[in-house]
Motif scaffolding. Structure first.
Motif, PDB file in Angstrom:
ATOM      1  N   ASP A 159       0.848  -1.185   0.000  1.00 31.82           N
ATOM      2  CA  ASP A 159       0.000   0.000   0.000  1.00 31.82           C
ATOM      3  C   ASP A 159       0.884   1.236   0.000  1.00 31.82           C
ATOM      4  N   PRO A 185      -4.843   3.858   2.926  1.00 30.53           N
ATOM      5  CA  PRO A 185      -3.840   4.110   1.882  1.00 30.53           C
ATOM      6  C   PRO A 185      -4.422   4.958   0.755  1.00 30.53           C
ATOM      7  N   ALA A 188      -2.421   1.601  -4.218  1.00 24.61           N
ATOM      8  CA  ALA A 188      -1.777   0.290  -4.138  1.00 24.61           C
ATOM      9  C   ALA A 188      -0.661   0.237  -5.167  1.00 24.61           C
ATOM     10  N   SER A 238       2.996  -4.272   2.683  1.00 22.06           N
ATOM     11  CA  SER A 238       2.102  -3.199   3.115  1.00 22.06           C
ATOM     12  C   SER A 238       2.271  -2.860   4.590  1.00 22.06           C
ATOM     13  N   ALA A 241      -2.711  -2.932   4.218  1.00 21.53           N
ATOM     14  CA  ALA A 241      -3.623  -3.612   3.297  1.00 21.53           C
ATOM     15  C   ALA A 241      -3.195  -5.035   2.969  1.00 21.53           C
ATOM     16  N   MET A 298      -6.749  -4.689  -3.298  1.00 20.94           N
ATOM     17  CA  MET A 298      -6.666  -4.552  -1.852  1.00 20.94           C
ATOM     18  C   MET A 298      -7.935  -5.088  -1.192  1.00 20.94           C
ATOM     19  N   THR A 300     -10.444  -4.413   1.147  1.00 17.00           N
ATOM     20  CA  THR A 300     -10.913  -3.182   1.789  1.00 17.00           C
ATOM     21  C   THR A 300     -11.808  -3.433   2.997  1.00 17.00           C
ATOM     22  N   PRO A 312      -8.640   0.838  -5.298  1.00 19.56           N
ATOM     23  CA  PRO A 312      -8.070  -0.294  -4.561  1.00 19.56           C
ATOM     24  C   PRO A 312      -7.668  -1.466  -5.444  1.00 19.56           C
TER      25      PRO A 312
END
Length: 629
Positions: A159, A185, A188, A238, A241, A298, A300, A312
């Motif tokens: 992230d 974040p 990505a 990260s 994430a 990601m 979320t 994301p």
């Protein structure tokens, strides 16, 4: 003499090849890997991202690290054992005091004597510096591979924040954020490496000039050749994430997790939480008429919100032919986590004997008595000791076995005993937990640790033939995991959530392993002690820098959960409110029953008030005369 020639090449194995790297930790201005916002980052030798690390199983790695930042720095080689030399582990306040600005520290990583190989990574472990970019992959090649493939690539996921950590942490640990919403974040990242070198951007693209040698996201591609089999080492670097990773039009077979070779395990998607690593085999297609999308989305679920400005889901590509169209199948039907307990290690190691002791650690978050939100194991939030714990272990003599000496968030382990760590997650989110200095056996999982239903909370099974091992495990909400270790690595080892924000609000404990054996083995290098002294940090005694192991006066503690219920001040305030209300009600009742003040009484009260006002006026006038004179 360079710490006794790196402890005689880490107790020899045929005087291993020594791989030396020289890193100067520096700020790099105007890095813009996502193409959205240039920012200052932390790099190495004036460049970012930091160099990839690529070594062999027989190597002794020495990382000569100079700190040119404005805060103390440390480097942690994630997953490395550091056999009996935990002062090289890089955890600030635990294994060292941090490298002061302008000074250097040699991290000796005895890979050759650790019996380790596979996919790892290296990152800062102080002052949130890995949020600002101080992170890279570490690949250790074995002398003999467990699986056959033609080529390999490293896939780095992470992230990315547009603000520096110093800004984000002040917003996070703040009374204006009592619910503890983590910084979301801003982007990505996915980028690739091979043989210790980053892959460049796609030909013809114009990336950010600071990182022009590296392809990111849609500017990044993996060059495949028809019919070849590739190993992809996927590393999640990260701060917050987790990711879901897959390649359109290609199958994947897991062959490694956190440095443990596994039997092939087919999967359509890789769920990879913070700090985990997976290797997969991917066989290239025989058709070169199209290129194919690589997806890194990601997870979320952990985000309190998903801002409109955040994308994301990112893509890069597998390329077979320059200019061929990109096939992007978009979303998959559903995400799912990897059942890592179903992975089977290639090297058969039976389950360790039943534990001599079990540590149960229940995860919770709460708004504390200072108004901020913190994390806790067993209702206790971690605070950094005044003396690095490894120095307490090495200087307390026989008192080093006294668990109280290290603070209330520490546990002493007896040498070679077997221990179970049961992590129970009462929080609403998923958490990745990492144990330094060990790989644990993953011997049990429960979907609901509060349930009496054995399908949701099964009993622990002893005598497992070959349980999965790793160093970082994800624990979903209301789940529990049981991790088993042998206390065979004397030193001090941290166990913590690897979401950086959660570590910084106290989701950690320390395991003080075999203190007497640690004292009998290697000595702490003098330059580590000198660097502590140069920062006015105590280098001996218990966690509070006292010789008496039980004297913890001055040790940082708290914040603590708010105490619910009635306390003396609240009782007094409520009593006053009730009394006032009763008097008011009686007054109203008196008037309702005919009670009143007579006209004569009213005139008397008015006359008294007027006389008092006149006296005050005369007094104030006289006071003004005296003041002017």
């Amino acid at each position: 003499m360079r710490y006794a020639l790196a402890l005689l090449a880490a107790a020899s194995p045929a005087l291993a090849a020594v791989q030396e790297l020289w890193w100067n930790l520096t700020y790099v201005e105007n890095a813009n890997p996502d193409g959205l916002a240039p920012r200052r980052v932390i790099g190495v030798n004036g460049t970012w991202p930091p160099p990839l690390m690529d070594v062999s199983q027989d190597d002794l790695l020495i990382l000569h690290t100079t700190n040119s930042l404005d805060l103390p720095a440390t480097m942690h080689h994630h997953g490395m054992f550091f056999n009996s030399t935990s002062w090289f582990d890089g955890a600030l306040g635990v294994s060292q005091c941090g490298i002061p600005t302008g000074q250097s520290f040699d991290y000796i990583v005895p890979i050759n004597s650790s019996g380790q190989w596979g996919s790892y990574w290296t990152h800062a472990h102080s002052n949130g510096q890995y949020v600002d970019g101080l992170r890279t992959s570490l690949v250790i090649h074995p002398t003999q591979e467990a699986h056959q493939y033609d080529e390999e690539f490293t896939v780095i996921l992470g992230d990315w924040y547009h603000d520096e950590h110093s800004v984000l942490i002040n917003q996070f640990i703040n009374i204006a954020n009592p619910g503890g919403a983590e910084p979301i974040p801003d982007a990505a990242l996915v980028y690739f490496g091979q043989n210790g070198t980053y892959l460049p951007p796609i030909t013809g693209r114009n990336p950010d000039p600071v990182t022009a040698a590296v392809g990111f996201n849609e500017n990044a591609t993996l060059p495949f050749q028809p019919g070849k089999t590739y190993r992809l080492r996927i590393v999640n670097t990260s701060a917050f994430a987790a990711f879901f990773f897959w390649i359109d039009g290609h199958d994947m077979r897991i062959i490694e997790a956190d440095g443990i070779d596994t039997e092939e395990y087919a999967t359509d998607i890789i769920s990879i939480t913070v700090a985990q690593r997976y290797s997969v085999l991917v066989t290239a297609r025989n058709d070169t008429s199209a290129n194919w999308a690589i997806h890194a989305n990601m997870d979320t679920v952990m985000f309190d919100t998903v801002p409109d400005t955040l994308q994301p889901n990112i893509t890069s590509s597998v390329s077979y032919a320059l200019g061929a169209p990109l096939t992007d199948s978009g979303f998959i039907d559903n995400y799912h986590d990897i059942a890592d307990q179903d992975l089977v290690p290639v090297q058969v190691i039976p389950q360790l004997p039943p534990a001599t002791k079990t540590f149960e650690l229940e995860v919770s978050f709460d708004t504390m008595d200072d108004g901020t939100n913190h994390a806790m194991f067993n209702l206790l939030t971690y605070n950094t000791p005044l003396v690095p714990s490894v120095l307490s272990q090495m200087t307390l003599g026989t008192n080093a076995t006294d668990q109280n000496a290290y603070g209330p968030y520490s546990f002493v382990l007896d040498h070679n005993d077997i221990y179970d760590i049961v992590v129970k997650n009462s929080d609403t989110g998923k958490h990745p937990f990492h144990l330094h200095g060990h790989k644990f056996q993953l011997i049990g999982r429960a979907q609901d640790y509060t349930s009496t239903d054995p399908t949701l909370n099964p009993p622990l099974v002893e005598g497992q033939a070959n349980p999965m091992k790793r160093d970082t495990v994800q624990v979903p909400s209301m789940n529990s995991v049981t991790l088993r270790i042998a206390a065979d690595n004397p030193g001090v080892w941290m166990f913590h959530c690897h979401i950086e924000w959660h570590l910084e609000v106290g989701l950690a404990v320390l395991f003080i392993e075999a203190p007497i054996e640690a004292q009998e083995r290697n000595a702490v290098p003098q330059y580590l002690i000198d660097q502590c002294a140069s920062q006015n940090i105590a280098t001996s005694g218990n966690a509070a820098a006292h010789s008496d192991p039980d004297d913890l006066v001055g040790l940082p503690a708290g914040p603590f959960p708010q105490i619910l219920g009635w306390r003396p001040k609240g009782i007094g305030a409520m009593a006053g409110c009730v009394l006032t209300a009763v008097i008011g009600m009686l007054t109203v009742t008196w008037y309702a029953l005919g009670g009143h003040i007579s006209d004569a009484e009213m005139e008397h009260e008015e006359r008294i008030a007027a006389e008092a006002k006149e006296r005050r006026g005369r007094f104030l006038g006289l006071a003004k005369v005296f003041k002017r004179s």
